[in-house]
Design a protein around this motif. Structure first.
Motif, PDB file in Angstrom:
ATOM      1  N   ALA A  52       0.838  -1.202   0.000  1.00  0.00           N
ATOM      2  CA  ALA A  52       0.000   0.000   0.000  1.00  0.00           C
ATOM      3  C   ALA A  52       0.873   1.252   0.000  1.00  0.00           C
ATOM      4  O   ALA A  52       0.579   2.223  -0.711  1.00  0.00           O
ATOM      5  N   ALA A  53       1.958   1.229   0.766  1.00  0.00           N
ATOM      6  CA  ALA A  53       2.868   2.370   0.804  1.00  0.00           C
ATOM      7  C   ALA A  53       3.534   2.570  -0.554  1.00  0.00           C
ATOM      8  O   ALA A  53       3.699   3.702  -1.018  1.00  0.00           O
ATOM      9  N   ALA A  54       3.907   1.483  -1.217  1.00  0.00           N
ATOM     10  CA  ALA A  54       4.529   1.583  -2.545  1.00  0.00           C
ATOM     11  C   ALA A  54       3.542   2.163  -3.558  1.00  0.00           C
ATOM     12  O   ALA A  54       3.914   3.006  -4.382  1.00  0.00           O
ATOM     13  N   ALA A  55       2.284   1.738  -3.500  1.00  0.00           N
ATOM     14  CA  ALA A  55       1.268   2.272  -4.410  1.00  0.00           C
ATOM     15  C   ALA A  55       1.040   3.749  -4.133  1.00  0.00           C
ATOM     16  O   ALA A  55       0.875   4.552  -5.067  1.00  0.00           O
ATOM     17  N   GLY A  64       6.628   9.837  -1.181  1.00  0.00           N
ATOM     18  CA  GLY A  64       7.429   8.618  -1.184  1.00  0.00           C
ATOM     19  C   GLY A  64       8.145   8.311   0.103  1.00  0.00           C
ATOM     20  O   GLY A  64       8.065   7.201   0.621  1.00  0.00           O
ATOM     21  N   ALA A  65       8.852   9.263   0.667  1.00  0.00           N
ATOM     22  CA  ALA A  65       9.663   9.011   1.855  1.00  0.00           C
ATOM     23  C   ALA A  65       8.831   8.718   3.095  1.00  0.00           C
ATOM     24  O   ALA A  65       9.275   8.004   3.988  1.00  0.00           O
ATOM     25  N   ARG A  66       7.637   9.240   3.135  1.00  0.00           N
ATOM     26  CA  ARG A  66       6.834   9.043   4.348  1.00  0.00           C
ATOM     27  C   ARG A  66       5.618   8.143   4.124  1.00  0.00           C
ATOM     28  O   ARG A  66       4.769   8.011   5.007  1.00  0.00           O
ATOM     29  N   ALA A  67       5.513   7.512   2.964  1.00  0.00           N
ATOM     30  CA  ALA A  67       4.334   6.713   2.631  1.00  0.00           C
ATOM     31  C   ALA A  67       4.095   5.593   3.646  1.00  0.00           C
ATOM     32  O   ALA A  67       2.966   5.361   4.071  1.00  0.00           O
ATOM     33  N   GLY A  68       5.150   4.903   4.052  1.00  0.00           N
ATOM     34  CA  GLY A  68       4.986   3.825   5.026  1.00  0.00           C
ATOM     35  C   GLY A  68       4.450   4.327   6.350  1.00  0.00           C
ATOM     36  O   GLY A  68       3.577   3.707   6.967  1.00  0.00           O
TER      37      GLY A  68
END
Length: 86
Positions: A52-55, A64-68
């Protein structure tokens, strides 16, 4: 991480990609913006948090850097609100 809505939660997609969650026990509504709704839809379909973070990072490169961290925060907020099945 397997995510499922609690049995008493109804999810409805709205115009523009957002989502509304109704807690039928309390009658409270919570609205997810299109980004949060995208993440929740992916998780409900069986994607893991990393997927989910990659999507999210692919769709919104500036995140991108904080998606997770964003995915983890959303899941934690839904858990605290009692909207996810344990």
């Amino acid at each position: 991480m397997s995510i499922a809505l609690a049995a008493y939660v109804t999810a409805v997609d709205t115009d523009g990609g957002a989502m509304v969650l109704l807690d039928e026990r309390t009658g409270k509504y919570r609205q997810l913006n299109p980004t949060g709704a995208l993440v929740l839809r992916l998780l409900l379909r069986g994607a893991g948090a990393e997927d989910a973070a990659a999507a999210l990072a692919e769709r919104y490169p500036q995140a991108g850097a904080r998606a997770g961290e964003d995915v983890a925060r959303l899941v934690e907020a839904l858990r605290r609100a009692g909207l996810l099945r344990d």
